[in-house]
Design a protein around this motif. Sequence first.
Motif, PDB file in Angstrom:
ATOM      1  N   UNK A 135      97.853  40.583  -0.492  1.00 31.25           N
ATOM      2  CA  UNK A 135      97.596  39.699   0.649  1.00 31.25           C
ATOM      3  C   UNK A 135      97.422  38.260   0.188  1.00 31.25           C
ATOM      4  N   UNK A 136      96.717  38.061  -0.934  1.00 27.31           N
ATOM      5  CA  UNK A 136      96.537  36.708  -1.460  1.00 27.31           C
ATOM      6  C   UNK A 136      97.871  36.103  -1.885  1.00 27.31           C
ATOM      7  N   UNK A 137      98.735  36.912  -2.473  1.00 22.48           N
ATOM      8  CA  UNK A 137     100.058  36.419  -2.880  1.00 22.48           C
ATOM      9  C   UNK A 137     100.877  35.992  -1.667  1.00 22.48           C
ATOM     10  N   UNK A 138     100.848  36.793  -0.606  1.00 22.25           N
ATOM     11  CA  UNK A 138     101.572  36.435   0.615  1.00 22.25           C
ATOM     12  C   UNK A 138     101.029  35.130   1.202  1.00 22.25           C
ATOM     13  N   UNK A 139      99.701  34.987   1.218  1.00 18.23           N
ATOM     14  CA  UNK A 139      99.109  33.764   1.760  1.00 18.23           C
ATOM     15  C   UNK A 139      99.479  32.541   0.929  1.00 18.23           C
ATOM     16  N   UNK A 140      99.715  32.726  -0.367  1.00 17.65           N
ATOM     17  CA  UNK A 140     100.029  31.587  -1.235  1.00 17.65           C
ATOM     18  C   UNK A 140     101.461  31.088  -1.057  1.00 17.65           C
ATOM     19  N   UNK A 141     102.373  31.947  -0.574  1.00 20.51           N
ATOM     20  CA  UNK A 141     103.772  31.541  -0.447  1.00 20.51           C
ATOM     21  C   UNK A 141     104.191  31.337   1.009  1.00 20.51           C
ATOM     22  N   UNK A 185     100.591  27.915   6.000  1.00 23.40           N
ATOM     23  CA  UNK A 185      99.128  27.994   5.993  1.00 23.40           C
ATOM     24  C   UNK A 185      98.572  28.814   7.152  1.00 23.40           C
ATOM     25  N   UNK A 186      99.229  28.770   8.319  1.00 22.96           N
ATOM     26  CA  UNK A 186      98.724  29.531   9.461  1.00 22.96           C
ATOM     27  C   UNK A 186      98.823  31.042   9.255  1.00 22.96           C
ATOM     28  N   UNK A 187      99.600  31.450   8.272  1.00 19.89           N
ATOM     29  CA  UNK A 187      99.697  32.875   7.985  1.00 19.89           C
ATOM     30  C   UNK A 187      98.354  33.432   7.529  1.00 19.89           C
ATOM     31  N   UNK A 188      97.532  32.581   6.897  1.00 17.66           N
ATOM     32  CA  UNK A 188      96.209  33.027   6.466  1.00 17.66           C
ATOM     33  C   UNK A 188      95.354  33.442   7.658  1.00 17.66           C
ATOM     34  N   UNK A 189      95.475  32.695   8.762  1.00 21.12           N
ATOM     35  CA  UNK A 189      94.713  33.038   9.956  1.00 21.12           C
ATOM     36  C   UNK A 189      95.166  34.381  10.516  1.00 21.12           C
ATOM     37  N   UNK A 190      96.477  34.584  10.553  1.00 14.03           N
ATOM     38  CA  UNK A 190      97.006  35.823  11.113  1.00 14.03           C
ATOM     39  C   UNK A 190      96.633  37.033  10.268  1.00 14.03           C
TER      40      UNK A 190
END
Length: 285
Positions: A21-27, A30-35
């Motif tokens: 999940x952290x890897x996905x959020x890094x690439x 930024x709004x993907x982190x909220x989702x």
Amino acid sequence: MIGNKIGYQANLTKLPILLMAALLCSIMPSNFMVLISAGFILAHLYKLSLFCAVVALIVFLLMFLLYFRFSPKDTIAVMLTPMCFYLSIPYVMPIALGLMGTPASIVSMSFGIIVAFLVNYISGNATTLTGSQIEESAVQFRTIISELLSNKRMWVFIVAFAITLAIVYVIRRMSVDHAWTIAIIAGSLANIICLLVGDMIYSTGLSFLGVIVQTIISILLLMVLQFFAFNLDYTRIEKVQFEDDEYYYYVKAVPKVTVSTPAPKVKKINVSGAGKDYRGKDRGE
């Protein structure tokens, strides 16, 4: 933090899942982190209770509709507000957003507060919310909604933080020396006053000593933020005036604090023997 607070779905607390999940959020944007954070919370709450997940889903849908409409770039506000409540330093958020954000950040910050109180309520009442008699009816749904909407402490925080953010935003945009420092101090005092007034009116149970200590910690953190984001040298202010065909311009220039690096010095060695070879003879010989 989500796993520590409401880690009911054991599979989502495993390190490989968190790393992916952290890897996905890094690439991803930024709004993907909220989702993805909302997805993790819903998955944990679904494991606890379907009605808890439904209430959280309604809150997240409202948040996404308003958040993406008014402040779609305030990912940091949505993410950091619940995190700061978890770390017991919530008072840093309205001042930090007032310094670096806009009045629209009030929307994102408010939803962050709602999410923090929702998760905290469900975490503290997990046993009651999973009771067999409540689970079979809609009483649980009404209970969660009523507890959330009637939480006076949450609304006091929302109003106090909104007022603090607005005050800090107005002061930090003024053309005065040490505007950020004044904004931090004024915002801290305004936040304390608003919280204490709200506590006296609605009896929210806030600890006066706790508010003071957490505010002092927040001021120290905000001073570090100021050092990296808005560190100016007020001893070298310059005021410039010029005009064009339509306007007069009065400009106040305040230089940033910079670290001066010494100019490199090149030291020549054996200058007198530059015309001789290693045996001391002239190269012409």
